[in-house]
Design a protein around this motif. Sequence first.
Motif, PDB file in Angstrom:
ATOM      1  N   ARG A  84      32.486  77.998  31.061  1.00  0.00           N
ATOM      2  CA  ARG A  84      33.866  78.260  30.623  1.00  0.00           C
ATOM      3  C   ARG A  84      34.651  76.961  30.468  1.00  0.00           C
ATOM      4  O   ARG A  84      35.340  76.758  29.471  1.00  0.00           O
ATOM      5  CB  ARG A  84      34.573  79.168  31.630  1.00  0.00           C
ATOM      6  N   LYS A  85      34.553  76.100  31.452  1.00  0.00           N
ATOM      7  CA  LYS A  85      35.315  74.841  31.409  1.00  0.00           C
ATOM      8  C   LYS A  85      34.882  73.961  30.240  1.00  0.00           C
ATOM      9  O   LYS A  85      35.718  73.339  29.578  1.00  0.00           O
ATOM     10  CB  LYS A  85      35.160  74.078  32.728  1.00  0.00           C
ATOM     11  N   SER A  86      33.579  73.909  29.971  1.00  0.00           N
ATOM     12  CA  SER A  86      33.125  73.059  28.871  1.00  0.00           C
ATOM     13  C   SER A  86      33.584  73.607  27.521  1.00  0.00           C
ATOM     14  O   SER A  86      33.927  72.840  26.621  1.00  0.00           O
ATOM     15  CB  SER A  86      31.608  72.907  28.897  1.00  0.00           C
ATOM     16  N   ILE A  87      33.631  74.933  27.378  1.00  0.00           N
ATOM     17  CA  ILE A  87      34.126  75.519  26.127  1.00  0.00           C
ATOM     18  C   ILE A  87      35.615  75.258  25.979  1.00  0.00           C
ATOM     19  O   ILE A  87      36.095  74.925  24.890  1.00  0.00           O
ATOM     20  CB  ILE A  87      33.809  77.030  26.081  1.00  0.00           C
ATOM     21  N   GLU A  88      36.366  75.380  27.074  1.00  0.00           N
ATOM     22  CA  GLU A  88      37.803  75.131  27.021  1.00  0.00           C
ATOM     23  C   GLU A  88      38.095  73.681  26.644  1.00  0.00           C
ATOM     24  O   GLU A  88      39.020  73.395  25.891  1.00  0.00           O
ATOM     25  CB  GLU A  88      38.449  75.490  28.354  1.00  0.00           C
ATOM     26  N   LYS A  89      37.296  72.751  27.151  1.00  0.00           N
ATOM     27  CA  LYS A  89      37.490  71.340  26.807  1.00  0.00           C
ATOM     28  C   LYS A  89      37.048  71.060  25.368  1.00  0.00           C
ATOM     29  O   LYS A  89      37.708  70.333  24.639  1.00  0.00           O
ATOM     30  CB  LYS A  89      36.707  70.442  27.757  1.00  0.00           C
ATOM     31  N   LYS A  90      35.919  71.652  24.970  1.00  0.00           N
ATOM     32  CA  LYS A  90      35.362  71.398  23.637  1.00  0.00           C
ATOM     33  C   LYS A  90      36.320  71.837  22.534  1.00  0.00           C
ATOM     34  O   LYS A  90      36.525  71.135  21.548  1.00  0.00           O
ATOM     35  CB  LYS A  90      34.031  72.132  23.496  1.00  0.00           C
ATOM     36  N   TYR A  91      36.931  73.030  22.695  1.00  0.00           N
ATOM     37  CA  TYR A  91      37.806  73.563  21.657  1.00  0.00           C
ATOM     38  C   TYR A  91      39.287  73.331  21.955  1.00  0.00           C
ATOM     39  O   TYR A  91      40.140  73.809  21.224  1.00  0.00           O
ATOM     40  CB  TYR A  91      37.528  75.060  21.466  1.00  0.00           C
ATOM     41  N   ASN A  92      39.571  72.614  23.046  1.00  0.00           N
ATOM     42  CA  ASN A  92      40.930  72.229  23.404  1.00  0.00           C
ATOM     43  C   ASN A  92      41.859  73.448  23.498  1.00  0.00           C
ATOM     44  O   ASN A  92      42.932  73.482  22.889  1.00  0.00           O
ATOM     45  CB  ASN A  92      41.482  71.200  22.411  1.00  0.00           C
ATOM     46  N   ILE A  93      41.407  74.430  24.250  1.00  0.00           N
ATOM     47  CA  ILE A  93      42.267  75.577  24.532  1.00  0.00           C
ATOM     48  C   ILE A  93      42.731  75.433  25.973  1.00  0.00           C
ATOM     49  O   ILE A  93      42.214  74.619  26.728  1.00  0.00           O
ATOM     50  CB  ILE A  93      41.537  76.919  24.321  1.00  0.00           C
ATOM     51  N   GLY A  94      43.714  76.191  26.374  1.00  0.00           N
ATOM     52  CA  GLY A  94      44.292  76.054  27.701  1.00  0.00           C
ATOM     53  C   GLY A  94      43.330  76.410  28.815  1.00  0.00           C
ATOM     54  O   GLY A  94      42.317  77.068  28.609  1.00  0.00           O
ATOM     55  N   ASN A  95      43.680  75.950  30.022  1.00  0.00           N
ATOM     56  CA  ASN A  95      42.883  76.287  31.187  1.00  0.00           C
ATOM     57  C   ASN A  95      42.911  77.796  31.410  1.00  0.00           C
ATOM     58  O   ASN A  95      43.951  78.431  31.320  1.00  0.00           O
ATOM     59  CB  ASN A  95      43.424  75.587  32.432  1.00  0.00           C
ATOM     60  N   ASN A  96      41.755  78.352  31.713  1.00  0.00           N
ATOM     61  CA  ASN A  96      41.578  79.779  31.984  1.00  0.00           C
ATOM     62  C   ASN A  96      41.883  80.681  30.787  1.00  0.00           C
ATOM     63  O   ASN A  96      41.957  81.892  30.943  1.00  0.00           O
ATOM     64  CB  ASN A  96      42.403  80.228  33.193  1.00  0.00           C
ATOM     65  N   GLN A  97      42.104  80.132  29.623  1.00  0.00           N
ATOM     66  CA  GLN A  97      42.376  80.960  28.449  1.00  0.00           C
ATOM     67  C   GLN A  97      41.161  81.797  28.086  1.00  0.00           C
ATOM     68  O   GLN A  97      41.289  82.967  27.735  1.00  0.00           O
ATOM     69  CB  GLN A  97      42.789  80.087  27.257  1.00  0.00           C
ATOM     70  N   LEU A  98      39.985  81.215  28.214  1.00  0.00           N
ATOM     71  CA  LEU A  98      38.750  81.956  27.918  1.00  0.00           C
ATOM     72  C   LEU A  98      38.575  83.108  28.908  1.00  0.00           C
ATOM     73  O   LEU A  98      38.174  84.202  28.518  1.00  0.00           O
ATOM     74  CB  LEU A  98      37.544  81.020  27.970  1.00  0.00           C
TER      75      LEU A  98
END
Length: 125
Positions: free
Chosen positions: A35-49
Amino acid sequence: MKRYSRTSSSKFQNRYSEEFKRFLCNEFLTGTATRKSIEKKYNIGNNQLTVWLKKNGYDYTKPRIVPLPPMSDQPENLPDKDEASLPQLKKELTEARLLAETYRKMIEVAENEFKIRIVKKSNTK
């Protein structure tokens, strides 16, 4: 794939498109990234996924892909081909056929009683 679906002219009111959300959820659920790597890769907010996974009803705590052990590690569970196991196998086969016939009848009765199609046609996609 569109990242945003604009509903307002303000950049703070941009919403991510449903297609983009589903794409990221599927990427996580297939086990290709955390989850964290996807959030960083696509630059979405923390815990958004995590929010999107909960909203769509996915069970995100359990991994979807389970690695299977190599076939050489599997124990041999095949029955012996001797005369002693033959009656047992015949009995199991008749029980399995009766069970399959029972399920078929149950589905047929349910389709007639509730007027719904349960069995999918074989030629549909």
